[in-house]
Design an enzyme around this catalytic site. Structure first.
Site, PDB file in Angstrom:
ATOM      1  N   GLY A 134       0.794  -1.212   0.000  1.00  0.00           N
ATOM      2  CA  GLY A 134       0.000   0.000   0.000  1.00  0.00           C
ATOM      3  C   GLY A 134       0.829   1.265   0.000  1.00  0.00           C
ATOM      4  CB  CYS A 135      -0.147   4.662   1.088  1.00  0.00           C
ATOM      5  SG  CYS A 135      -1.713   4.770   0.183  1.00  0.00           S
ATOM      6  CE1 TYR A 136       4.341  -0.873   4.840  1.00  0.00           C
ATOM      7  CE2 TYR A 136       1.996  -0.399   5.062  1.00  0.00           C
ATOM      8  CZ  TYR A 136       3.044  -1.299   5.094  1.00  0.00           C
ATOM      9  OH  TYR A 136       2.795  -2.620   5.380  1.00  0.00           O
TER      10      TYR A 136
END
Length: 344
Positions: A134-136
């Site tokens: 995901g985003c990280y």
């Protein structure tokens, strides 16, 4: 971090996306609420490899979406990597490790294999694919290539390629706030960065920290369905972030005898306006500290793993690049990642 390469598909304004597609996607009583979410998302323009203004993918099967991912991600990824190599003064054959992050598409052979082939990397180039974090994901990816450079003394390259436009979900008769928020925020981008030994003129990775709160695992999800990948996003995410971000940041900085006041650059993943407001408040940051994060959200939306690299690139290209930068990103788990970088 040395040379950076950015590749973006065509852009459309948030207003255009609403009036040209999503207004019809959310009919009846859902429309006014959805329109308000779009207008308050902090996004002015977004990029889409598969624009809903041209093609409605909401009814596509996951198989069809994955085939299109490969078609669109290959040229974008190649453009980003070529630009990063040129900016670093390196040839493709110099790359010792090629890492790719993506949570929006999968295939085997994947982008790591096909791009290494098309770019002329050595057959002995090591590869790493980091999927569905995901985003990280960019931050553990950056940690992995930095560790490789330190231990092997050879350059490494990280590519984050995200095509969130392929995962628009079908219309729903009732309001599904999580899906509206997802549709209002996300955009597409490919960003590549090079890390090399004895880096000059870029940022050196000084420290990486992670924290996962497994008690909140259901607060953020990215589920594979028959109709693409479906976002789950609880309204309680900012509350969890507020509980953890300050102790985590203080602990990381204290290991280097630093405090928040010693950081002059912030690259905070803009999961949305509330995320930025929460970080700003908990870290007692001045109003201007997250200006670059907000500017990236405004111009590109949330591009998942590529977003924090867009912010770092913007900070580095600023007239007076900050000396010490703290990058923060958040995603499923609920997981927080932090990276301390220093200009060299």
């Amino acid at each position: 971090m040395g040379g950076t390469g950015v590749a973006l598909p065509p852009a459309a304004s948030q207003a255009e996306l609403w009036s040209g597609y999503f207004a019809a996607h959310y009919p009846g009583r859902v429309a006014p609420i959805a329109e308000k979410i779009f207008s308050n998302a902090g996004v002015r323009t977004r990029q889409a490899a598969v624009s809903p203004l041209d093609e409605d993918v909401s009814g596509w099967s996951t198989e069809r979406r994955m085939r299109r991912y490969q078609e669109e991600a290959m040229p974008l990824g190649k453009e980003a990597v070529e630009r990063a190599l040129v900016a670093s003064g390196l040839a493709a054959t110099d790359v010792g490790l090629f890492a790719v992050c993506s949570c929006t598409g999968y295939a085997t052979p994947g982008l790591d294999i096909l791009l290494a082939r098309d770019l002329g990397m050595s057959p002995r180039t090591q590869r790493l694919f980091i999927g569905h974090m995901g985003c990280y994901a960019a931050l553990p990816g950056l940690g992995a290539i930095s560790d490789f450079v330190t231990s092997r003394g050879r350059p490494a390259l990280l590519l984050c390629a995200e095509l969130t436009s392929l995962h628009i979900q079908p219309p729903a008769a009732r309001l599904e706030t999580q899906q509206v928020v997802s549709h209002a925020l996300f955009g597409d981008a490919a960003v590549a960065v090079v890390v090399r030994p004895e880096q000059r003129g870029g940022y050196a990775v000084r420290e990486i920290a992670a924290l996962t709160d497994p008690t909140t695992a259901d607060h953020m999800s990215w589920e594979v369905t028959d109709l693409g990948f479906r976002m789950g996003l609880s309204a309680r995410v900012p509350q969890v972030l507020a509980r953890h971000v300050r102790p985590m940041v203080d602990e990381l900085l204290a290991a280097h005898d630093l405090t928040v006041a010693d950081v002059d650059g912030w690259a905070v993943h803009p999961g949305g306006p509330r995320i930025l407001e929460t970080v700003e408040r908990r870290l007692d940051l001045p109003e201007t500290a997250l200006a670059t994060s907000r500017a990236v959200l405004d111009a590109h939306g949330n591009c998942s793993s590529a977003t924090v690299l867009l912010i770092l690139d913007a900070l580095r290209r600023s007239p007076a690049p900050p000396r010490r930068v703290l990058a923060l990103a958040f995603g499923p788990g609920l997981t927080l990642y932090a990276v301390l970088l220093e200009l060299v």
